[in-house]
Every structure is written in structure tokens, then in C-alpha cells.
Design a protein around this motif. Structure first.
Motif, mmCIF file in Angstrom:
data_model
loop_
_atom_site.group_PDB
_atom_site.id
_atom_site.type_symbol
_atom_site.label_atom_id
_atom_site.label_comp_id
_atom_site.label_asym_id
_atom_site.label_seq_id
_atom_site.Cartn_x
_atom_site.Cartn_y
_atom_site.Cartn_z
ATOM 1 N N GLN A 369 -3.792 15.306 -21.899
ATOM 2 C CA GLN A 369 -3.430 14.214 -20.973
ATOM 3 C C GLN A 369 -4.503 13.118 -20.990
ATOM 4 O O GLN A 369 -4.220 11.937 -20.879
ATOM 5 C CB GLN A 369 -3.295 14.749 -19.553
ATOM 6 N N ARG A 370 -5.740 13.584 -21.145
ATOM 7 C CA ARG A 370 -6.843 12.609 -21.155
ATOM 8 C C ARG A 370 -7.118 12.075 -22.562
ATOM 9 O O ARG A 370 -8.173 11.482 -22.811
ATOM 10 C CB ARG A 370 -8.113 13.261 -20.615
ATOM 11 N N ASP A 372 -8.107 13.619 -25.058
ATOM 12 C CA ASP A 372 -9.336 14.154 -25.659
ATOM 13 C C ASP A 372 -8.923 15.193 -26.702
ATOM 14 O O ASP A 372 -8.934 16.403 -26.457
ATOM 15 C CB ASP A 372 -10.193 14.789 -24.553
#
Lengths: 541, 122
Positions: A369-370, A372
Motif C-alpha cells: 500500500q505504501r 515499498d
């Protein structure tokens, strides 16, 4: 059968032959032939012959009496004096034959059927009373007879009573009558009947030589010889396995009749107006009463013994039932314990791992979601490694339930795999001595594997051992397993008694081995390590 | 929210710690058992202690009772693999703020921790 058929023809010939020399000598020839054939057969037989020689001795006395009588009659040309040497030899025949027959009975029963002996005695006493009243008393009262003549004429019916007693003893033997015994019993019956008829006809002066009475004597010779020649003759001297004998109604009726005979006789004699033989009848009644009392005591003891045996069996049955209930209870509790252990194993292992992996997956999702990607990729890598570890863990749980190696590759490989895993997991140094023996049945293999499993589980949980020695070697017709550790040990007696506290492991091991027909031993002491051994044989259940 | 984690399963505890940190919680320490957790709680006075239930030695219920009896008692959230209602009741009776079943997502766990800190002391 051939002997009986041939003898029947010869006896018929004898009966039909004209009275005189042919009949006189014919009688002797037939008697002698029987004794000769019997002796020859007895010499060849390998079974116990003692009683049979006595019986033949009796026959020889009968024959001797006849021979002496004939020789003396021919030489003297007139009627022989009474009593003569022939009478002495005749009278000797009775006890000698009785000894032979009673020894046969003893060899068969081992002397342990007191009830039948008492029954035979009751019949004998009754027959004795009859014989006294109708045969002996008239002769005893004969005032013209000399004392020796009187004694000898009383001895003949007395001999018959003796033989009748022996006949009763034969007829009342326990179990189904043996064919050889049947031959002897029929022969003896004919002999007693012929001898009694002889006594009566001589008394009344109606005896005629060479008639049915003489044929009766010869029938005895023939049947004794037939008994000796019988193929099952050897069995008769082998002891009978005595079983409980029911008192049949027929026997009860016969014994009642025999016991009531003296008073009935007294009544009949009184009604006929004949002389009452009060002392003899009273004596016989007392004797019969005592015999019935002995018989009754025996029966009461038999009932007591049977009741005691029944009580003992009942106790055994109750004990067995209690043992069975205990075993069932322990089995159920052990099964419950095993489920508890499995649940704990699942909780502590796979479930924790999977939850942990779930958290890891959660983190990967957050990372994605981020955006990363690097963290997400690292987490997925971790997930793969831990998932593969977890699969191994689950496989171990499955193997502890039922190791696939046991079925697919046999006991030795399964034990080897288990110990390799155990050593890797616990760090305990494991030495093995595993030798293949003859193939054993699957139950034995499972039992031995479970012992290894339980023993190593105990080592892991309690022993604090640094090394373990496991030997599985062929032993006699089976396998011997020994698992020894150098751990802290314990007091076996205290631990084996603590089944109620939930320690089923040791008890379970022992019961599993014993149910498979083997033996299980435990040696341990505080500080001295522990050795568990199990021996199971190939044909264990 | 300042949290102390208690679980005898090291791997699981580490995954949970990392997840809570990712979600923004402040994990002060990870304890492996009840005794260690008590000592850490006395020292660090966390807002919430998140504890497992079934552990060797002191179990989660006993730990909850002792933690709630401290002079500065932290809130307690129980996280267990067992779903039994009786265990939940027991844990709540011992003073736990809530009872979560293992397998709850990280967000759910964090929400429970935050809710616990907002609890009005009784």
C-alpha cells in the motif's frame, strides 16, 4: 467278530452233539482252546496285562476243576464224593476272576469313583440277601449234610454273589461302556446265571450234562477270549478321564429297588409262611442303610465341591471383568491424554506459526500500500521460508500420529528416521544398534515403534539426558528393543502408581507391549538414567 | 500507544512486533513469559500490555490479575489462539480490557490497543 462267529458254530455243535464222551471231552477241549488262544494273544500284547492274567488264571481254575472232575469220574467210574478236589479248584476260580476284573476296573478308574463303588455294593448286598434266602439258607438248614459239604455248597452261591458284585461294578462304571467291558459284563452275567441255574438244578436233581447251562459256562470262556482278542483291549487298562456323573433316574430306581429288597423279601416270606431269615435281613438292611448314607454324604460333598468351584469361577470372572473395566478406562483416558497432547502440539506449533505468517502477510500488504516494493519482496521471501519450515512441522505432527515410513519402509527405517529427527531437534547424542531380523507382524512393529516414540518423548520432556542408546535386535523368534538414556532417572514404582495423576506414558507402553503378547521392563533410579526394554515374539497377537 | 508484547513463541512475537511498529504503535519490549512481563511493566509503565494466554509458568490470566494490581496498572489486552467463551470471561474478569483471537488483523489489534487506552478506569 470271526472268533465270536466261529465260537457260536462250535457251541451250537456242542449243544446238538449226543450226550456222552464227545460232550464231556468237547467241553474240556473248547475251554482249553479258549485259554490257549487268550494266553497267546496276551503274550503278544504290549499294554498292561496283569489283570488279564488274573482273569485267565480264574478261567484256568474253572478248567482245572472240570478236568479233575472228569478224570476222577472216569477213573472212579462212579459219582464223586462231595466235596472233592475239583470243588476246591472250582471255588478258587471265583476270587481269582474277581481280583482280575476288579483290577481292570481299578486301572480304568484309578479308584476315584467312590459313588459307583457304593452303588455296586448296594446291588451286591441285595443280591446276597436273595441268594441267602433262596439258595444258601435251605442248604444251611439241611441236617443230612456234613459240615464240609455244607460249607462248600454255601461257598458256590457266595462266589456267585461275589461275581454279581463285580458285574455290578463293571456295569456301573462312569461314561459310555467300553466294548471290551461290555463283552466281559455279558459273559459274567451269563456265567452267574449259568452257575446259579446249575446250583438250583443240582439241588432239585434236574441237572443234565451238556445242556444250556454248560453252554453258558462255555460262553464265559468264549467271551473272555473275545475280550482279549478285541483290538481295543489295550484301552481298557488306560485311566478314564472322570467327569461329573449325573445320577440317572434308571440308576436311582435300581438303587431304590435294591435297598428296599430286604424288607419286601421279609414281607413276601412272611406272607408265604416260609422261614423268616430275620438276622440276615436285618443285617442286610443295616448295611444297605449305611451304604445309602455313605452315598448321600458323597453326593452332598459333590454338591459342596461344585458350589465351591462355581464360587471360585464367579470370583475369577468378576476379577476378569474388573480388570477389563480398568483396562477400558485406562485406554479411554490414554486416548484422551493423546488428544490433549495433540491439541497442545497443534496450538504450540502450526497454529502459532500460521498466525505469525498472517502478521507477516499483513505487513507485506501494508508495504505494498505504501509502494515499498523492497520491503514487500523481503517479507514474501520470509513468508516462503517460514511456510516451508511449517510444512515440515506439520509433517512431524502427522508422523507422530502414524509414521508413513513404518508401513512403507519397515520398522528399522521408521525408528532410524524418528531418532534422526529426535537428535536434530533435541541435541541429544543418539547411538543406534539396529539389526533386521525375521519379518514380524505389523502389530508387533507398531507396538515397538510406539515404545521408541514414548521413550524418546519421555527423554525429551523429563530426562535431561545428553546421550541415548537404542538397540533393536533379533531375539529368539522375535525382536528385543532397548532404549537407555543417561538422564536424571526416577523412582519407577512411584511413577507407575501415578496413573491417576495423568501419567499414562509408562503404563501405556507396558499395556501396549503386553497386549501384543510381549514383555516390558523398566529400570531406573534417581540420578542413574533409565532403560526401557520390550521383547516381542513373531507369533505375538 | 506504548505497548509491551508477551508471548512465549518468539517468532510470532517478532512478526507481531514488526506489524504493530509498521502500523505506528510504539512497542517498548517483547517479553517471553509472565515474570519477565511484570518486571518490564514495572520498569517501563506501558499504556497497554498485549499478552498471550497459554504460556509455560504464569499464564495470561494470572499475569493480567497481577498487572492490574500494580500501583500504575497498564491496560491489558489478551491475544489467544483459543476462542472459548469461558476463557474470554475469565480474562475480562481478571481485568483485561478486551480479548482478541489470534488471527485478527494488525489493524484490529491496533484498534483494540487504542480502545483500551481510552477506557475509563472503574
Amino acid at each position: 467278530v470271526w472268533w465270536l462267529a466261529g465260537s457260536a458254530v462250535v457251541l451250537l455243535g456242542y449243544l446238538l452233539a449226543p450226550t456222552g464222551t464227545v460232550k464231556t471231552y468237547g467241553f474240556l477241549v473248547i475251554g482249553f482252546s479258549c485259554i490257549a488262544v487268550s494266553s497267546a494273544a496276551l503274550r503278544r500284547t504290549r499294554s498292561l496285562t496283569g489283570p488279564w492274567w488274573w482273569l485267565l488264571g480264574g478261567l484256568a481254575c474253572l478248567f482245572g476243576g472240570d478236568a479233575i472232575y472228569t478224570v476222577l469220574s472216569v477213573r472212579g467210574g462212579t459219582e464223586l464224593p462231595f466235596p472233592s478236589l475239583a470243588d476246591a479248584v472250582y471255588l478258587l476260580a471265583y476270587p481269582v476272576m474277581a481280583v482280575g476284573l476288579l483290577r481292570l476296573v481299578r486301572a480304568r478308574t484309578g479308584g476315584s469313583d467312590r459313588g459307583n463303588l457304593v452303588d455296586a455294593s448296594i446291588v451286591t448286598v441285595s443280591a446276597g440277601v436273595l441268594s441267602w434266602v433262596f439258595l444258601m439258607a435251605p442248604q444251611a438248614a439241611d441236617g443230612e449234610m456234613s459240615l464240609p459239604a455244607k460249607l462248600v455248597s454255601l461257598a458256590y452261591p457266595l462266589g456267585d454273589v461275589l461275581l454279581l458284585g463285580v458285574l455290578a461294578r463293571l456295569a456301573l462304571l462312569p461314561g459310555r461302556a467300553h466294548p471290551v467291558l461290555r463283552l466281559l459284563a455279558v459273559g459274567l452275567f451269563v456265567l452267574v446265571a449259568a452257575d446259579t441255574a446249575y446250583g438250583v438244578t443240582v439241588l432239585s436233581g434236574t441237572y443234565s450234562e451238556g445242556g444250556l447251562i454248560d453252554v453258558g459256562f462255555l460262553v464265559w470262556y468264549v467271551l473272555v477270549t473275545a475280550a482279549v482278542l478285541h483290538p481295543q483291549m489295550g484301552e481298557l487298562t488306560q485311566p478314564l478321564v472322570l467327569q461329573h456323573q449325573r445320577l440317572s433316574y434308571l440308576r436311582l430306581a435300581a438303587l431304590t429297588g435294591a435297598s428296599l429288597l430286604p424288607p419286601v423279601l421279609l414281607a413276601v416270606q412272611s406272607w408265604r409262611g416260609a422261614a423268616l431269615e430275620v438276622p440276615v435281613v436285618v443285617g442286610a438292611t443295616i448295611a444297605l442303610f449305611l451304604l445309602v448314607l455313605i452315598r448321600m454324604t458323597g453326593l452332598v460333598h459333590e454338591v459342596d465341591d461344585a458350589r465351591r468351584a462355581l464360587q471360585a469361577t464367579l470370583c475369577e470372572l468378576q476379577a476378569a471383568q474388573a480388570e477389563r473395566r480398568g483396562l477400558l478406562d485406562r485406554t479411554l483416558r490414554a486416548a484422551e491424554e493423546e488428544r490433549k497432547r495433540l491439541a497442545a502440539e497443534l496450538h504450540d506449533g502450526p497454529i502459532q506459526r500460521l498466525i505469525g505468517l498472517g502478521y507477516c502477510l499483513d505487513r507485506a500488504a501494508i508495504a505494498l500500500q505504501r509502494s515499498d516494493a523492497e520491503t514487500a519482496a523481503r517479507l514474501v521471501q520470509t513468508l516462503q521460508t517460514e511456510l516451508s519450515d511449517e510444512t515440515r512441522g506439520l509433517r512431524r505432527v502427522m508422523a507422530s500420529l502414524r509414521p508413513p515410513a513404518l508401513e512403507q519402509r519397515g520398522l528399522l527405517r521408521a525408528v532410524q528416521d524418528h531418532l534422526t529427527d529426535f537428535a536434530a531437534r533435541t541435541g541429544v547424542r543418539v547411538q543406534t544398534e539396529l539389526q533386521a531380523g525375521q519379518p514380524v507382524n505389523p502389530n508387533v512393529e507398531t507396538a515397538l515403534f510406539r515404545v521408541v516414540q514414548e521413550a524418546t518423548r519421555n527423554v525429551e520432556k523429563h530426562a535431561r539426558a545428553s546421550s541415548l542408546h537404542v538397540a533393536l535386535i533379533p531375539h529368539q523368534r522375535g525382536l528385543r528393543l532397548q532404549v537407555s538414556d543417561d538422564g536424571c532417572g526416577f523412582d519407577p514404582a512411584a511413577r507407575l502408581e501415578s496413573v491417576d495423576a495423568g501419567h499414562y506414558g509408562l503404563i501405556g507402553m507396558r499395556e501396549r507391549v503386553e497386549m501384543a503378547g510381549g514383555t516390558w521392563t523398566l529400570i531406573s533410579s534417581p540420578g542413574g538414567g533409565t532403560t526401557v526394554s520390550a521383547e516381542l515374539v513373531e507369533d505375538s497377537r | 500507544v506504548r505497548v509491551v508484547l508477551v508471548d512465549d513463541d518468539r517468532l510470532l512475537a517478532e512478526h507481531l512486533r514488526d506489524l504493530l511498529v509498521d502500523l505506528g504503535a510504539q512497542v517498548l519490549s517483547v517479553a517471553q513469559g509472565g515474570d519477565q512481563a511484570l518486571a518490564v511493566a514495572r520498569l517501563l509503565t506501558p499504556d497497554v500490555v498485549l499478552t498471550d494466554l497459554r504460556m509455560p509458568g504464569m499464564d495470561g490470566i494470572e499475569l493480567t490479575r497481577l498487572l492490574r494490581a500494580l500501583p500504575e496498572p497498564p491496560e491489558v489486552v489478551v491475544l489467544s489462539a483459543y476462542e472459548d467463551a469461558s476463557l474470554q470471561t475469565e480474562a475480562l474478569d481478571a481485568g483485561a480490557a478486551s480479548y482478541l483471537v489470534k488471527g485478527s488483523t494488525g489493524t484490529q489489534v491496533l484498534a483494540a490497543l487504542q480502545a483500551a487506552t481510552r477506557r475509563v478506569p472503574c
